[in-house]
Design an enzyme around this catalytic site. Structure first.
Site, short mmCIF file in Angstrom:
data_model
loop_
_atom_site.label_atom_id
_atom_site.label_comp_id
_atom_site.label_asym_id
_atom_site.label_seq_id
_atom_site.Cartn_x
_atom_site.Cartn_y
_atom_site.Cartn_z
N ARG A 1 -9.24 -2.23 2.27
CA ARG A 1 -8.95 -1.37 1.12
C ARG A 1 -10.04 -0.34 0.84
O ARG A 1 -9.74 0.82 0.56
CB ARG A 1 -8.70 -2.23 -0.11
CG ARG A 1 -7.34 -2.89 -0.10
CD ARG A 1 -7.27 -4.06 -1.06
NE ARG A 1 -7.96 -5.23 -0.54
CZ ARG A 1 -8.02 -6.41 -1.18
NH1 ARG A 1 -7.45 -6.53 -2.36
NH2 ARG A 1 -8.65 -7.43 -0.65
N GLU B 1 -13.68 -15.41 9.15
CA GLU B 1 -13.58 -14.84 7.79
C GLU B 1 -13.15 -15.88 6.76
O GLU B 1 -11.97 -16.13 6.56
CB GLU B 1 -12.58 -13.67 7.78
CG GLU B 1 -12.46 -13.05 6.38
CD GLU B 1 -11.48 -11.87 6.31
OE1 GLU B 1 -10.89 -11.50 7.33
OE2 GLU B 1 -11.33 -11.33 5.21
N LYS C 1 -17.49 -12.74 8.70
CA LYS C 1 -16.97 -11.79 7.71
C LYS C 1 -16.80 -12.50 6.37
O LYS C 1 -15.75 -13.07 6.09
CB LYS C 1 -15.64 -11.21 8.20
CG LYS C 1 -14.94 -10.31 7.21
CD LYS C 1 -13.87 -9.46 7.89
CE LYS C 1 -13.03 -8.70 6.88
NZ LYS C 1 -12.16 -7.71 7.51
N SER D 1 -14.20 -6.18 1.68
CA SER D 1 -14.39 -5.54 0.37
C SER D 1 -13.69 -6.32 -0.74
O SER D 1 -14.14 -6.28 -1.89
CB SER D 1 -13.95 -4.07 0.39
OG SER D 1 -12.58 -3.91 0.71
N GLY D 2 -12.60 -6.99 -0.41
CA GLY D 2 -12.03 -7.99 -1.32
C GLY D 2 -11.49 -7.53 -2.66
O GLY D 2 -11.32 -8.35 -3.55
N GLY D 3 -11.26 -6.23 -2.83
CA GLY D 3 -10.75 -5.76 -4.12
C GLY D 3 -11.81 -5.07 -4.97
O GLY D 3 -11.54 -4.66 -6.10
N ARG E 1 0.84 -1.21 0.00
CA ARG E 1 0.00 0.00 0.00
C ARG E 1 0.88 1.26 0.00
O ARG E 1 0.58 2.23 -0.68
CB ARG E 1 -0.92 0.02 1.22
CG ARG E 1 -1.70 -1.27 1.47
CD ARG E 1 -2.90 -1.46 0.55
NE ARG E 1 -3.61 -2.68 0.89
CZ ARG E 1 -3.52 -3.83 0.20
NH1 ARG E 1 -2.82 -3.89 -0.90
NH2 ARG E 1 -4.17 -4.91 0.59
N SER F 1 -16.62 -4.51 7.12
CA SER F 1 -15.34 -4.67 7.81
C SER F 1 -14.29 -4.51 6.73
O SER F 1 -13.67 -5.49 6.29
CB SER F 1 -15.25 -6.04 8.48
OG SER F 1 -13.95 -6.21 9.06
#
Ligand code: 13P
Length: 341
Positions: A293, A178, A220, A262-264, A33, A290
């Site tokens: 990114r 998750e 999650k 959000s996973g991308g 990041r 949760s």
């Protein structure tokens, strides 16, 4: 185990209008990041960045129910010596900790992984509880591709999640369970739906075998989306309906709440999907966010490692948190994106 206490914490994590900030990037993930914004990956920069987020006080108070931390961060102090955990607690938010050791190649299943980190976990939980953690996170990763996922991969990951969850509860810590089905491939939405259903059914079966009371967890999951490389991308409404259908089919009503990753997805997609799901209504649990990114890409860019950009970074974080707060009550609209936080 005090289930009443665990249930209280879990309910706080999914309180109305609030969601979780996943700020638990490992040192190597935060490097990716920081590389993107040209910031050297030093301990001080990681501290300054996260301190900026946790000191966005009104946002933390109003929209962030909990923060997932990395091992370094839960021990770190702000520039003025205040523990970062205290900044989170003072904002009325719950400190949490990522405890898994990452996804490692799974023997016998080429191209698949199993999440490790169970060894010594009881002792680590005891220490994290002393450091202030009241919830934890363990991420299992399931990839979709030709001939995968295998049952071996789903079963190994679901068992590890269940063993982790039982240990967390024993320590008085709410486990975020998750299981992430990745959106990296070219598969369509139907395939994501099929695999996610399989994974969630297996996870709840293993939680049952491990005697994990569901009132003391937060789930999650991923949303039901086509792979990023799939030529057919679905509408917001299609994603919302498919996701709600799958969680209704797989997640018992005893679970206090569901906080999606959000996973991308882009920032706005992640917000739009969450809002559309909540707008459908008639759900047995709160659905919230949760996000890692999708909450942090904007503040990272606005800050870019410069002290003079601190206010801009906080403003960007406040905006995304507000947008997702609206989404968590099904009230976000595209027009809201134009509003300043
Ligand atoms: P993303 O929202 O970036 O997927 O991160 C959430 C998370 O905590 C993944 O484990």
């Amino acid at each position: 185990m005090n289930l009443e206490e665990l249930n209280k914490i879990a309910n706080k994590m999914v309180a109305k209008g609030k969601g979780i900030l996943a700020a638990d990037e490992s040192t190597s993930t935060i490097k990716k990041r920081f590389d993107a914004i040209g910031v050297p990956n030093t301990e001080d920069n990681r501290r300054d960045y996260r301190e900026m987020l946790f000191r966005t006080t009104a946002t933390m108070k109003d929209h962030i129910s909990g923060v997932i931390l990395f091992d370094e961060t839960i021990r770190q102090k702000a520039k003025d010596g205040t523990p970062l955990v205290k900044l989170i607690e003072d904002a009325g938010s719950v400190p949490g900790i990522k405890v898994d050791a990452g996804a490692k190649p799974l023997a016998g299943s080429p191209g698949e992984t199993v999440t490790e980190g169970l060894d010594g976990l009881r002792e680590r939980f005891a220490e994290y509880h002393k450091l202030g953690a009241r919830f934890a996170k363990w991420r299992a990763v399931i990839d979709i591709g030709k001939d995968i996922p295998s049952y071996n991969c789903i079963n190994a990951n679901a068992q590890a999640l269940a063993r982790y969850a039982a240990l967390a509860q024993e320590a008085g810590i709410v486990p975020i369970v998750e299981p992430e089905v990745l959106m990296d491939g070219d598969h369509d939405i139907a395939r994501c739906e099929q695999v996610t259903t399989w994974v969630l059914k297996e996870v709840f079966q293993q939680l049952f075998y491990a005697r994990v009371p569901l009132e003391g967890i937060v789930l999650k999951p991923n949303m039901i989306v086509p792979g990023k490389k799939c030529p057919k991308q679905n509408s917001v409404d299609e994603v919302a309906r498919a996701t709600v259908m799958v969680v209704k089919d797989c997640v018992p009503g005893a679970v206090p709440g569901i906080a999606f990753l959000s996973g991308g997805q882009s920032d706005e997609e992640a917000t739009a999907h969450l809002s559309a799901m909540n707008a459908l209504g008639g759900l047995p649990w709160p659905l919230t966010f949760s996000y890692g990114r999708a909450l942090q890409a904007a503040p990272q860019k606005a800050w870019s490692g410069k002290a003079e950009n601190l206010a801009a970074g906080q403003k960007a974080f406040a905006h995304r948190a507000l947008m997702n707060s609206l989404a968590s009550i099904g009230k976000w609209t595209k027009a809201d994106e134009k509003k300043a936080a």
